[in-house]
Design a protein around this motif. Structure first.
Motif, PDB file in Angstrom:
ATOM      1  N   LYS A 126       0.830  -1.215   0.000  1.00  0.00           N
ATOM      2  CA  LYS A 126       0.000   0.000   0.000  1.00  0.00           C
ATOM      3  C   LYS A 126       0.864   1.264   0.000  1.00  0.00           C
ATOM      4  CE  LYS A 126      -3.975  -2.185   0.402  1.00  0.00           C
ATOM      5  NZ  LYS A 126      -3.464  -3.552   0.303  1.00  0.00           N
ATOM      6  N   PHE A 127       2.094   1.138   0.518  1.00  0.00           N
ATOM      7  CA  PHE A 127       3.008   2.262   0.621  1.00  0.00           C
ATOM      8  C   PHE A 127       4.395   1.809   0.143  1.00  0.00           C
ATOM      9  CE2 PHE A 127      -0.198   2.766   3.923  1.00  0.00           C
ATOM     10  CZ  PHE A 127      -0.694   4.020   3.615  1.00  0.00           C
ATOM     11  N   VAL A 128       5.245   2.794  -0.174  1.00  0.00           N
ATOM     12  CA  VAL A 128       6.599   2.475  -0.607  1.00  0.00           C
ATOM     13  C   VAL A 128       7.316   1.641   0.446  1.00  0.00           C
ATOM     14  CG1 VAL A 128       8.845   3.460  -1.210  1.00  0.00           C
ATOM     15  CG2 VAL A 128       6.758   4.534  -2.068  1.00  0.00           C
ATOM     16  N   GLY A 129       7.043   1.917   1.712  1.00  0.00           N
ATOM     17  CA  GLY A 129       7.681   1.187   2.797  1.00  0.00           C
ATOM     18  C   GLY A 129       7.329  -0.278   2.842  1.00  0.00           C
ATOM     19  N   ASP A 130       6.258  -0.665   2.179  1.00  0.00           N
ATOM     20  CA  ASP A 130       5.872  -2.079   2.131  1.00  0.00           C
ATOM     21  C   ASP A 130       6.693  -2.880   1.124  1.00  0.00           C
ATOM     22  OD1 ASP A 130       3.859  -1.482   3.948  1.00  0.00           O
ATOM     23  OD2 ASP A 130       2.359  -1.138   2.383  1.00  0.00           O
ATOM     24  N   LEU A 131       7.452  -2.166   0.293  1.00  0.00           N
ATOM     25  CA  LEU A 131       8.256  -2.822  -0.732  1.00  0.00           C
ATOM     26  C   LEU A 131       9.669  -3.083  -0.218  1.00  0.00           C
ATOM     27  CD1 LEU A 131       7.187  -0.512  -3.712  1.00  0.00           C
ATOM     28  CD2 LEU A 131       6.419  -2.867  -3.333  1.00  0.00           C
ATOM     29  N   PRO A 132      10.378  -4.031  -0.806  1.00  0.00           N
ATOM     30  CA  PRO A 132      11.774  -4.262  -0.417  1.00  0.00           C
ATOM     31  C   PRO A 132      12.606  -2.996  -0.595  1.00  0.00           C
ATOM     32  CG  PRO A 132      10.964  -6.059  -1.791  1.00  0.00           C
ATOM     33  CD  PRO A 132       9.902  -4.993  -1.816  1.00  0.00           C
ATOM     34  N   ASP A 133      13.661  -2.843   0.205  1.00  0.00           N
ATOM     35  CA  ASP A 133      14.478  -1.631   0.181  1.00  0.00           C
ATOM     36  C   ASP A 133      15.075  -1.349  -1.189  1.00  0.00           C
ATOM     37  OD1 ASP A 133      13.932  -1.222   2.814  1.00  0.00           O
ATOM     38  OD2 ASP A 133      15.793  -2.117   3.555  1.00  0.00           O
ATOM     39  N   GLU A 134      15.444  -2.371  -1.922  1.00  0.00           N
ATOM     40  CA  GLU A 134      16.090  -2.200  -3.220  1.00  0.00           C
ATOM     41  C   GLU A 134      15.117  -2.351  -4.398  1.00  0.00           C
ATOM     42  OE1 GLU A 134      19.220  -1.173  -3.463  1.00  0.00           O
ATOM     43  OE2 GLU A 134      19.211  -1.121  -1.274  1.00  0.00           O
ATOM     44  N   GLN A 135      13.829  -2.203  -4.112  1.00  0.00           N
ATOM     45  CA  GLN A 135      12.827  -2.345  -5.186  1.00  0.00           C
ATOM     46  C   GLN A 135      13.011  -1.241  -6.230  1.00  0.00           C
ATOM     47  OE1 GLN A 135      10.497  -4.696  -5.389  1.00  0.00           O
ATOM     48  NE2 GLN A 135       8.889  -3.943  -6.733  1.00  0.00           N
ATOM     49  N   PRO A 136      13.242  -1.586  -7.491  1.00  0.00           N
ATOM     50  CA  PRO A 136      13.442  -0.547  -8.520  1.00  0.00           C
ATOM     51  C   PRO A 136      12.139   0.155  -8.872  1.00  0.00           C
ATOM     52  CG  PRO A 136      13.478  -2.737  -9.510  1.00  0.00           C
ATOM     53  CD  PRO A 136      13.413  -2.946  -8.029  1.00  0.00           C
ATOM     54  N   ILE A 137      12.274   1.443  -9.215  1.00  0.00           N
ATOM     55  CA  ILE A 137      11.153   2.270  -9.671  1.00  0.00           C
ATOM     56  C   ILE A 137      11.416   2.640 -11.126  1.00  0.00           C
ATOM     57  CG2 ILE A 137       9.879   4.428  -9.341  1.00  0.00           C
ATOM     58  CD1 ILE A 137       9.493   2.529  -7.059  1.00  0.00           C
ATOM     59  N   TYR A 138      10.387   2.565 -11.961  1.00  0.00           N
ATOM     60  CA  TYR A 138      10.550   2.813 -13.392  1.00  0.00           C
ATOM     61  C   TYR A 138       9.675   3.974 -13.856  1.00  0.00           C
ATOM     62  CZ  TYR A 138      12.201  -2.015 -12.984  1.00  0.00           C
ATOM     63  OH  TYR A 138      12.862  -3.152 -12.589  1.00  0.00           O
ATOM     64  N   ASN A 139      10.162   4.697 -14.862  1.00  0.00           N
ATOM     65  CA  ASN A 139       9.353   5.747 -15.487  1.00  0.00           C
ATOM     66  C   ASN A 139       8.291   5.125 -16.389  1.00  0.00           C
ATOM     67  OD1 ASN A 139      10.892   7.964 -14.467  1.00  0.00           O
ATOM     68  ND2 ASN A 139      12.439   7.585 -16.034  1.00  0.00           N
ATOM     69  N   LEU A 140       7.082   5.695 -16.361  1.00  0.00           N
ATOM     70  CA  LEU A 140       6.092   5.316 -17.364  1.00  0.00           C
ATOM     71  C   LEU A 140       6.601   5.759 -18.734  1.00  0.00           C
ATOM     72  CD1 LEU A 140       3.385   4.384 -18.469  1.00  0.00           C
ATOM     73  CD2 LEU A 140       2.380   6.569 -17.718  1.00  0.00           C
ATOM     74  N   PHE A 141       6.977   7.038 -18.847  1.00  0.00           N
ATOM     75  CA  PHE A 141       7.609   7.569 -20.054  1.00  0.00           C
ATOM     76  C   PHE A 141       9.033   7.992 -19.717  1.00  0.00           C
ATOM     77  CE2 PHE A 141       3.093   8.630 -20.774  1.00  0.00           C
ATOM     78  CZ  PHE A 141       2.904   8.079 -22.039  1.00  0.00           C
ATOM     79  N   ASP A 142      10.003   7.342 -20.342  1.00  0.00           N
ATOM     80  CA  ASP A 142      11.367   7.860 -20.230  1.00  0.00           C
ATOM     81  C   ASP A 142      11.511   9.102 -21.093  1.00  0.00           C
ATOM     82  OD1 ASP A 142      12.789   5.927 -18.459  1.00  0.00           O
ATOM     83  OD2 ASP A 142      12.105   4.523 -19.985  1.00  0.00           O
TER      84      ASP A 142
END
Length: 408
Positions: free
Chosen positions: A368-384
């Motif tokens: 539900k929140f960023v904190g619920d994800l693993p510490d090294e979870q990558p984030i990606y752009n929808l549009f680069d």
């Protein structure tokens, strides 16, 4: 095991089927634009690309579907929109069904020429990136082999203006009630097509009024002369600074009239301009359904401005992003849209709120929140990147640098 990205790249190839006339015109146009002051280069390149599309249109002319226009000097026109261009710039409307190719053929031709155009820009700028024409599921690929970077792009492109072709005619007449009278606007056949000296119609602004201006294009030799338009425009640009300067001024004003909509004069030569308001007397009713014909409908929207294309493009970019960015490839993989003109009318409604969206993949379905994800979870752009000659938005350093010369 071969990675998904490598499989797609292996199926794609450079565009090698290009004629000498196409290559010559593209080279001349890009050179001309890159000589212009840096702050205007993106607008100039976009205008030049439309001139390239006009060259393609001129090359496909036939004997039929010419519009005869009576005036002080009578002329035949081959307009790209459904009205007499000479009268439209004076806000007078005479319907004439355009002879442009089908939207599918326009899309295929435009995409091919757009990649060739960007490829020549890269060459003249000294970039090491190469461009491949894509195959399902991607339209285009830009690769930097040295830095192992790759950009998968959807192409959404369409011209703002395709110039009308014209030639002088003797005044035509008809019989009415036993008298010979001047003929009005009418559909005509150009029987001496291969002997005719053609002109390009480029309206000019003088004392706040738009006036007609013509520049000689030359003659189509015969049925096999498939690149007449490319040769004619190249010769015209090379020998006449007046033509290119006049054309740029007209094109820039056309873009301003397209968005926001001006509903006046040269606006009616732009694609997706709609139906004249108020409806002119004797304006053509639709053959199917109710209402009136448009001068140019939304199916011909400019650049990436067609709403259906924007919606489809958003999904395609997200799909490409998920497939490639979660593939475990060693490529520095980017995704986005590439066009000739940004969505001038529909950017705020469809892309402004999405251009900075980022996403990630949550296999648990519980985060539900960023904190619920693993510490090294990558984030990606929808549009680069959302790339257009007129305006580019990039969230990636490589793509920002690659297209930085387009920015004002």
């Amino acid at each position: 095991m071969e990675n998904w990205i490598d499989k797609i790249i292996k199926r794609c190839s450079p565009i090698t089927s290009i004629s000498e006339d196409e290559s010559r015109l593209i080279k001349i146009l890009v050179e001309k634009c890159l000589e212009i002051d840096e702050k205007d280069v993106g607008i100039s390149l976009a205008a030049a690309f439309d001139l390239l599309i006009s060259a393609q249109y001129f090359s496909l002319i036939s004997h039929s579907n010419w519009l005869y226009c009576p005036a002080e000097t009578s002329r035949y026109f081959l307009p790209y929109t459904n009205c007499c261009p000479r009268h439209a710039v004076a806000n007078e409307f005479f319907f004439h069904a355009s002879s442009k190719p089908t939207s599918g053929k326009i899309g295929t031709t435009t995409a091919r020429l757009l990649l060739l155009f960007y490829q020549e820009v890269f060459r003249q700028k000294g970039f090491e990136e190469r461009i491949l024409r894509g195959t399902e599921p991607v339209d285009a690929i830009i690769i930097n082999d040295k830095e192992k970077k790759v950009f998968f792009a959807e192409i959404k492109a369409s011209p703002l203006v395709t110039l009308p072709l014209s030639t002088v005619s003797e005044q035509l007449t008809t019989e009415r009630d036993g008298e010979i009278v001047p003929l009005g606007h009418s559909l005509g056949v150009l029987s001496n097509l291969y002997e005719t000296e053609f002109d390009v119609f480029v309206p000019q602004i003088q004392m706040l009024e738009w006036t007609e201006k013509y520049f000689g294009l030359g003659t189509k030799k015969d049925l096999t002369d498939s690149f007449f338009g490319f040769r004619g425009i190249a010769n015209l640009v090379e020998r006449s600074n007046e033509f290119f300067d006049a054309y740029l001024k007209f094109w820039e004003n056309s873009l301003k009239s397209y968005s926001p909509k001006s509903n006046q004069n040269i606006y009616w030569l732009t694609n997706a301009c709609g139906t004249p308001t108020p409806i002119p007397v004797n304006w053509q009713r639709r053959l199917r359904g109710e209402g009136f014909e448009s001068v140019s409908d939304s199916k011909t929207s400019v650049g990436m401005d067609r709403t259906d294309d924007i919606k489809k493009g958003i999904y395609q970019v997200l799909k490409l992003g998920v497939e490639g960015k979660l593939s475990g490839s060693n490529w520095d993989y980017k995704v986005g849209i590439i066009s000739n003109i940004h969505p001038a009318r529909h950017f705020d409604d469809y892309l402004k709120s999405l251009k900075d969206v980022v996403w990630t993949n949550d296999a648990t379905g519980n985060a539900k929140f960023v904190g619920d994800l693993p510490d090294e979870q990558p984030i990606y752009n929808l549009f680069d990147a959302i790339v257009a000659l007129t305006q580019t938005f990039a969230r990636d350093e490589w793509l920002e640098k690659l297209f930085s010369y387009l920015k004002k």
